[in-house]
Design a protein around this motif. Structure first.
Motif, PDB file in Angstrom:
ATOM      1  N   GLU A  47      -2.999  34.149  88.921  1.00  0.00           N
ATOM      2  CA  GLU A  47      -3.548  33.446  89.995  1.00  0.00           C
ATOM      3  C   GLU A  47      -2.009  33.306  90.972  1.00  0.00           C
ATOM      4  OE1 GLU A  47      -5.766  29.396  91.147  1.00  0.00           O
ATOM      5  OE2 GLU A  47      -5.667  29.999  89.228  1.00  0.00           O
ATOM      6  N   THR A  48      -2.174  33.318  92.198  1.00  0.00           N
ATOM      7  CA  THR A  48      -0.873  33.096  92.898  1.00  0.00           C
ATOM      8  C   THR A  48      -0.858  31.554  93.125  1.00  0.00           C
ATOM      9  OG1 THR A  48      -1.581  35.013  94.378  1.00  0.00           O
ATOM     10  CG2 THR A  48      -0.003  33.275  95.309  1.00  0.00           C
ATOM     11  N   ILE A  49       0.463  31.044  93.079  1.00  0.00           N
ATOM     12  CA  ILE A  49       1.158  29.725  93.116  1.00  0.00           C
ATOM     13  C   ILE A  49       1.481  29.504  94.473  1.00  0.00           C
ATOM     14  CG2 ILE A  49       2.629  28.144  92.486  1.00  0.00           C
ATOM     15  CD1 ILE A  49       3.275  29.917  89.829  1.00  0.00           C
ATOM     16  N   GLN A  50       0.803  28.369  95.088  1.00  0.00           N
ATOM     17  CA  GLN A  50       1.264  28.100  96.431  1.00  0.00           C
ATOM     18  C   GLN A  50       2.507  27.033  96.382  1.00  0.00           C
ATOM     19  OE1 GLN A  50      -0.322  29.798  99.083  1.00  0.00           O
ATOM     20  NE2 GLN A  50      -1.610  31.043  97.518  1.00  0.00           N
ATOM     21  N   VAL A  51       3.392  27.156  97.175  1.00  0.00           N
ATOM     22  CA  VAL A  51       4.425  26.339  97.626  1.00  0.00           C
ATOM     23  C   VAL A  51       4.889  26.181  98.806  1.00  0.00           C
ATOM     24  CG1 VAL A  51       5.351  26.854  95.015  1.00  0.00           C
ATOM     25  CG2 VAL A  51       6.134  28.035  96.969  1.00  0.00           C
ATOM     26  N   THR A  52       5.643  25.180  99.359  1.00  0.00           N
ATOM     27  CA  THR A  52       6.130  24.869 100.646  1.00  0.00           C
ATOM     28  C   THR A  52       7.625  24.953 101.006  1.00  0.00           C
ATOM     29  OG1 THR A  52       6.051  22.476 100.327  1.00  0.00           O
ATOM     30  CG2 THR A  52       4.052  23.414 100.721  1.00  0.00           C
ATOM     31  N   THR A  53       8.219  25.363 100.270  1.00  0.00           N
ATOM     32  CA  THR A  53       9.860  25.391 100.275  1.00  0.00           C
ATOM     33  C   THR A  53      10.362  26.657  99.814  1.00  0.00           C
ATOM     34  OG1 THR A  53      10.389  24.283  98.471  1.00  0.00           O
ATOM     35  CG2 THR A  53       9.843  22.893 100.433  1.00  0.00           C
ATOM     36  N   LEU A  54      11.506  27.044 100.413  1.00  0.00           N
ATOM     37  CA  LEU A  54      12.255  28.254  99.846  1.00  0.00           C
ATOM     38  C   LEU A  54      12.994  27.793  98.648  1.00  0.00           C
ATOM     39  CD1 LEU A  54      14.053  29.428 103.191  1.00  0.00           C
ATOM     40  CD2 LEU A  54      12.018  30.285 101.883  1.00  0.00           C
ATOM     41  N   SER A  55      13.320  26.688  98.587  1.00  0.00           N
ATOM     42  CA  SER A  55      14.030  26.228  97.162  1.00  0.00           C
ATOM     43  C   SER A  55      12.973  26.506  95.940  1.00  0.00           C
ATOM     44  CB  SER A  55      14.373  24.774  97.209  1.00  0.00           C
ATOM     45  OG  SER A  55      13.413  23.930  97.500  1.00  0.00           O
ATOM     46  N   SER A  56      11.533  26.314  96.204  1.00  0.00           N
ATOM     47  CA  SER A  56      10.648  26.490  95.088  1.00  0.00           C
ATOM     48  C   SER A  56      10.622  28.077  94.755  1.00  0.00           C
ATOM     49  CB  SER A  56       9.315  25.906  95.669  1.00  0.00           C
ATOM     50  OG  SER A  56       9.315  24.674  95.802  1.00  0.00           O
ATOM     51  N   VAL A  57      10.888  28.948  95.836  1.00  0.00           N
ATOM     52  CA  VAL A  57      10.741  30.351  95.786  1.00  0.00           C
ATOM     53  C   VAL A  57      12.001  30.404  94.749  1.00  0.00           C
ATOM     54  CG1 VAL A  57      11.074  32.573  96.816  1.00  0.00           C
ATOM     55  CG2 VAL A  57       9.715  30.873  97.883  1.00  0.00           C
ATOM     56  N   VAL A  58      13.224  30.219  94.973  1.00  0.00           N
ATOM     57  CA  VAL A  58      14.386  30.349  94.303  1.00  0.00           C
ATOM     58  C   VAL A  58      14.237  29.933  92.675  1.00  0.00           C
ATOM     59  CG1 VAL A  58      16.853  29.719  93.725  1.00  0.00           C
ATOM     60  CG2 VAL A  58      15.935  30.313  96.127  1.00  0.00           C
ATOM     61  N   ASP A  59      13.743  28.664  92.504  1.00  0.00           N
ATOM     62  CA  ASP A  59      13.418  28.207  91.301  1.00  0.00           C
ATOM     63  C   ASP A  59      12.658  28.927  90.340  1.00  0.00           C
ATOM     64  OD1 ASP A  59      15.187  26.016  91.848  1.00  0.00           O
ATOM     65  OD2 ASP A  59      13.525  24.474  92.146  1.00  0.00           O
ATOM     66  N   PHE A  60      11.545  29.418  91.179  1.00  0.00           N
ATOM     67  CA  PHE A  60      10.500  30.314  90.326  1.00  0.00           C
ATOM     68  C   PHE A  60      10.994  31.630  89.880  1.00  0.00           C
ATOM     69  CE2 PHE A  60       7.254  33.504  90.239  1.00  0.00           C
ATOM     70  CZ  PHE A  60       6.308  33.216  89.501  1.00  0.00           C
ATOM     71  N   VAL A  61      11.956  32.253  90.839  1.00  0.00           N
ATOM     72  CA  VAL A  61      12.512  33.427  90.500  1.00  0.00           C
ATOM     73  C   VAL A  61      13.482  33.372  89.097  1.00  0.00           C
ATOM     74  CG1 VAL A  61      14.000  35.271  91.126  1.00  0.00           C
ATOM     75  CG2 VAL A  61      11.951  34.697  92.593  1.00  0.00           C
ATOM     76  N   LYS A  62      14.190  32.079  89.461  1.00  0.00           N
ATOM     77  CA  LYS A  62      15.201  32.198  88.372  1.00  0.00           C
ATOM     78  C   LYS A  62      14.600  31.516  87.084  1.00  0.00           C
ATOM     79  CE  LYS A  62      19.174  30.747  91.185  1.00  0.00           C
ATOM     80  NZ  LYS A  62      20.074  29.647  91.609  1.00  0.00           N
ATOM     81  N   GLU A  63      13.434  30.705  87.065  1.00  0.00           N
ATOM     82  CA  GLU A  63      12.958  30.002  85.893  1.00  0.00           C
ATOM     83  C   GLU A  63      11.924  30.794  85.167  1.00  0.00           C
ATOM     84  OE1 GLU A  63      15.024  28.089  84.458  1.00  0.00           O
ATOM     85  OE2 GLU A  63      16.336  27.779  86.107  1.00  0.00           O
ATOM     86  N   SER A  64      11.196  31.613  86.046  1.00  0.00           N
ATOM     87  CA  SER A  64       9.685  31.940  85.544  1.00  0.00           C
ATOM     88  C   SER A  64       9.811  33.258  84.543  1.00  0.00           C
ATOM     89  CB  SER A  64       8.745  32.333  86.659  1.00  0.00           C
ATOM     90  OG  SER A  64       7.588  32.640  86.135  1.00  0.00           O
ATOM     91  N   LYS A  65       9.638  32.897  83.161  1.00  0.00           N
ATOM     92  CA  LYS A  65       9.632  34.161  82.421  1.00  0.00           C
ATOM     93  C   LYS A  65       8.668  35.057  82.398  1.00  0.00           C
ATOM     94  CE  LYS A  65      12.261  31.306  78.767  1.00  0.00           C
ATOM     95  NZ  LYS A  65      12.253  30.870  77.386  1.00  0.00           N
ATOM     96  N   ASP A  66       7.455  34.538  82.908  1.00  0.00           N
ATOM     97  CA  ASP A  66       6.261  35.260  83.204  1.00  0.00           C
ATOM     98  C   ASP A  66       6.459  36.349  84.427  1.00  0.00           C
ATOM     99  OD1 ASP A  66       4.746  34.292  81.248  1.00  0.00           O
ATOM    100  OD2 ASP A  66       3.852  32.815  82.437  1.00  0.00           O
ATOM    101  N   ALA A  67       7.022  36.077  85.280  1.00  0.00           N
ATOM    102  CA  ALA A  67       7.564  36.946  86.538  1.00  0.00           C
ATOM    103  C   ALA A  67       8.487  37.846  86.059  1.00  0.00           C
ATOM    104  CB  ALA A  67       7.878  35.830  87.674  1.00  0.00           C
TER     105      ALA A  67
END
Length: 251
Positions: A47-67
């Motif tokens: 399921e696609t996660i919905q966010v509103t900031t670029l900092s959230s994109v950066v945090d997701f790429v750095k921290e998400s082990k699933d991705a």
């Protein structure tokens, strides 16, 4: 009654399944072979996660082990107000869309006529204050605000319009009035992309008509969009360059 219908449906599904066989080819693809032969595609997209900031994109790429476990990630800038994070193609030609970012913005409606009070509020709440340019005494946001504040409309006053520029009556002192040219074009920077990047500047045409009404019309042919996309891409590249994941930023 509902139970009977449900049982009949399940029986029909079982009969249909009984007429099909499962076969796997040399490439590991599984097919349901029957009257309607088709490849079996598992329903396993996240399921696609919905966010509103670029900092959230950066945090997701750095921290998400699933991705990261899916291998290379594609971070695609789809426009001034949309960024998506996807996987590369899987065996079925699909991309897993992990995340989608869209900023929350209160956009001004360009080409819409506002009265003086509405326009004054809009200029102060929807636009960034720019640093003065060498060719301008003030930034154009301030110029417009001063002009709108000084603009006077009387029974004998008319806005003079030659199709390119306008001249209107303005208050020049405590009890005196004069004529002034309506500022045109004006350089402004509306809030219209992610807050983490600089808001793109562009030129607008400012027009007035009777009833103390004014409107702004975009005059850069949409060039601001390319500038905003480039700024978002630059931000993402700068913040993801050392994240340790295999990331490609497109925009």
């Amino acid at each position: 009654m509902m139970e009977r219908e449900a049982l009949e449906f399940l029986q029909e599904q079982a009969i249909e399944a009984a007429t099909e066989t499962i076969q796997t080819d040399d490439n590991g693809h599984t097919f349901l072979v029957g009257e309607d032969t088709r490849e079996f595609v598992p329903d396993d997209m996240p399921e696609t996660i919905q966010v509103t900031t670029l900092s959230s994109v950066v945090d997701f790429v750095k921290e998400s082990k699933d991705a990261i476990s899916h291998g290379q990630l594609l971070v695609r800038v789809d426009g001034p107000r949309k960024v998506v994070v996807e996987s590369t193609l899987d065996n079925y030609g699909r991309r897993a869309r992990f995340l989608e970012a869209r900023p929350v913005l209160d956009l001004m409606e360009f080409g819409h006529w506002y009265d003086r009070e509405e326009l004054t509020i809009a200029l102060q709440s929807h636009f960034v204050s720019l640093a003065p340019e060498e060719s301008r005494e003030y930034d154009d946001k301030g110029t417009l605000l001063r002009f709108i504040s000084a603009y006077q409309e009387t029974d004998s006053n008319q806005v003079v319009d030659d199709g390119v520029s306008q001249t209107a009556t303005v208050k020049t002192g405590a009890a005196s009035v004069g004529t002034a040219r309506v500022p045109n074009p004006v350089l402004l920077a509306p809030y219209r992309t992610f807050a983490e990047v600089e808001q793109p500047q562009s030129e607008f045409i400012f027009r007035m008509h009777e009833g103390m009404m004014g409107a702004l019309f975009e005059a850069d042919g949409g060039a601001w969009r390319s500038q905003a996309v480039a700024s978002v891409k630059e931000y993402l590249n700068a913040n993801l360059s050392r994240c340790g994941a295999d990331v490609v930023v497109l925009g």
